[in-house]
Design a protein around this motif. Structure first.
Motif, mmCIF file in Angstrom:
data_model
loop_
_atom_site.group_PDB
_atom_site.id
_atom_site.type_symbol
_atom_site.label_atom_id
_atom_site.label_comp_id
_atom_site.label_asym_id
_atom_site.label_seq_id
_atom_site.Cartn_x
_atom_site.Cartn_y
_atom_site.Cartn_z
ATOM 1 N N GLY A 228 10.747 -2.641 -16.755
ATOM 2 C CA GLY A 228 11.563 -3.323 -15.766
ATOM 3 C C GLY A 228 13.034 -3.043 -16.003
ATOM 4 N N GLU A 229 13.850 -3.755 -15.284
ATOM 5 C CA GLU A 229 15.305 -3.530 -15.343
ATOM 6 C C GLU A 229 15.864 -3.838 -16.720
ATOM 7 N N TYR A 230 15.321 -4.855 -17.398
ATOM 8 C CA TYR A 230 15.846 -5.225 -18.713
ATOM 9 C C TYR A 230 15.559 -4.133 -19.743
ATOM 10 N N LEU A 231 14.373 -3.537 -19.715
ATOM 11 C CA LEU A 231 14.052 -2.445 -20.634
ATOM 12 C C LEU A 231 14.952 -1.245 -20.375
ATOM 13 N N GLU A 232 15.186 -0.930 -19.107
ATOM 14 C CA GLU A 232 16.089 0.177 -18.780
ATOM 15 C C GLU A 232 17.494 -0.088 -19.298
#
Length: 319
Positions: A228-232
């Motif tokens: 998701g956006e947090y991992l990216e």
């Protein structure tokens, strides 16, 4: 009658050989004394510093009827060394017996700094009535509060003057503390990107191999369970920090933050592939090299092969 004659004959034999009852006891007593002296000398030689351990043993022998060593009878530095091995609960119990020793500020200061490596209050002049024992109780309560509700936990630390209202100070506190729940911490960092930025800059990846640096990063900042956006965001920040810590290596290998980003994603996917029991057909080294170089063509085949070997031998980068 027969036994009596046997004893008379046996005594005459011992007297003839010079082993009378008194002489035998005397010699036996002498051997025991010599053995004890050798044993005591050996203990003194083996003990580092000599006198401390010997004094400890001597004190214990004289206090056997009490069942434990009276620390007040020992040199202060030895008593503090013994108490320094106790945790907070045991130290509180010890204070019921040795109040002056167990309430010493240095002992509680060591407990605070070994569990919470950084607090703003450490670098300030202590307020009136300050004690490290009281600070330990506040830090413990604040950590429990954080693990239930991160925002309330941080507000508690600030209300007690333990932490300054600064993203950098909060990041240092998180970086040096191991008692915080990683799931709650992940939620907090996802909401406080300013704290996350300062937390990333505290890492030093100089001269580290890329998979090892990624493991260290995820030990402090746990990866989310799903993409998701947090991992990216985490991988992007790591890539820039890794390049900033290794500028010479980046020039030598011709890598950019974008290329490191691609490699990080490849390492995460490879980790899942090799460690997951649900994946039956594991990715081979040749396949990993081909897929990775297809996404980042300027990376050498040998370098990508070393990346595969690291994951294969050591394991998941985000475990």
């Amino acid at each position: 009658m027969g036994q009596g004659l046997w004893r008379v004959a046996r005594n005459q034999q011992l007297q003839h050989q010079g082993y009378s009852g008194q002489g035998y006891l005397t010699r036996e007593h002498g051997r025991r004394i010599a053995s004890n002296n050798v044993s005591n000398t050996s203990h003194r030689k083996q003990a580092q510093g000599g006198i401390d351990i010997y004094h400890l043993l001597k004190t214990r022998k004289s206090k056997e009827q009490e069942g434990f060593i009276n620390l007040e009878m020992l040199p202060p530095e030895l008593s503090f060394t013994i108490l320094s091995y106790l945790n907070a609960t045991d130290l509180c119990l010890a204070s019921c017996v040795w109040q002056d020793l167990a309430n010493d500020e240095l002992l509680w200061q060591g407990l605070c700094k070994s569990t919470w490596g950084h607090c703003s209050i450490y670098n300030k002049n202590p307020p009136l009535g300050f004690s490290f024992r009281k600070l330990y109780m506040q830090l413990d309560e604040g950590s429990l509060t954080f693990n239930a509700n991160p925002d309330e936990g941080v507000n508690y630390f600030m209300s007690k003057g333990i932490l300054d209202d600064s993203p950098k100070e909060i990041a240092k506190f998180i970086f040096c503390t191991r008692t915080l729940n990683w799931k709650k911490l992940r939620i907090y960092l996802d909401e406080r990107r300013d704290v996350l930025d300062d937390l990333v800059t505290l890492h030093n990846f100089r001269n580290q191999f890329l998979p090892n640096a990624l493991r260290e990063f995820f030990r402090h900042i746990h990866a989310p369970e799903e993409r998701g956006e947090y991992l990216e965001t985490l991988i992007t920040k790591f890539s820039h920090r890794f390049c900033a810590c290794n500028p010479d290596l980046m020039r030598e290998l011709g890598l950019s933050p974008d290329a490191v980003y691609v490699l990080c994603y490849s390492l995460i996917l490879l980790s899942i592939d090799l460690t997951s029991p649900h994946v039956k057909n594991k990715m081979s080294k040749r396949e990993f090299i081909r897929n990775t170089r297809r996404a980042a063509q300027n990376i050498s085949e040998d370098f990508v092969g070393h990346l595969y070997d690291n994951i294969y031998l050591i394991g998941h980068v985000a475990a």
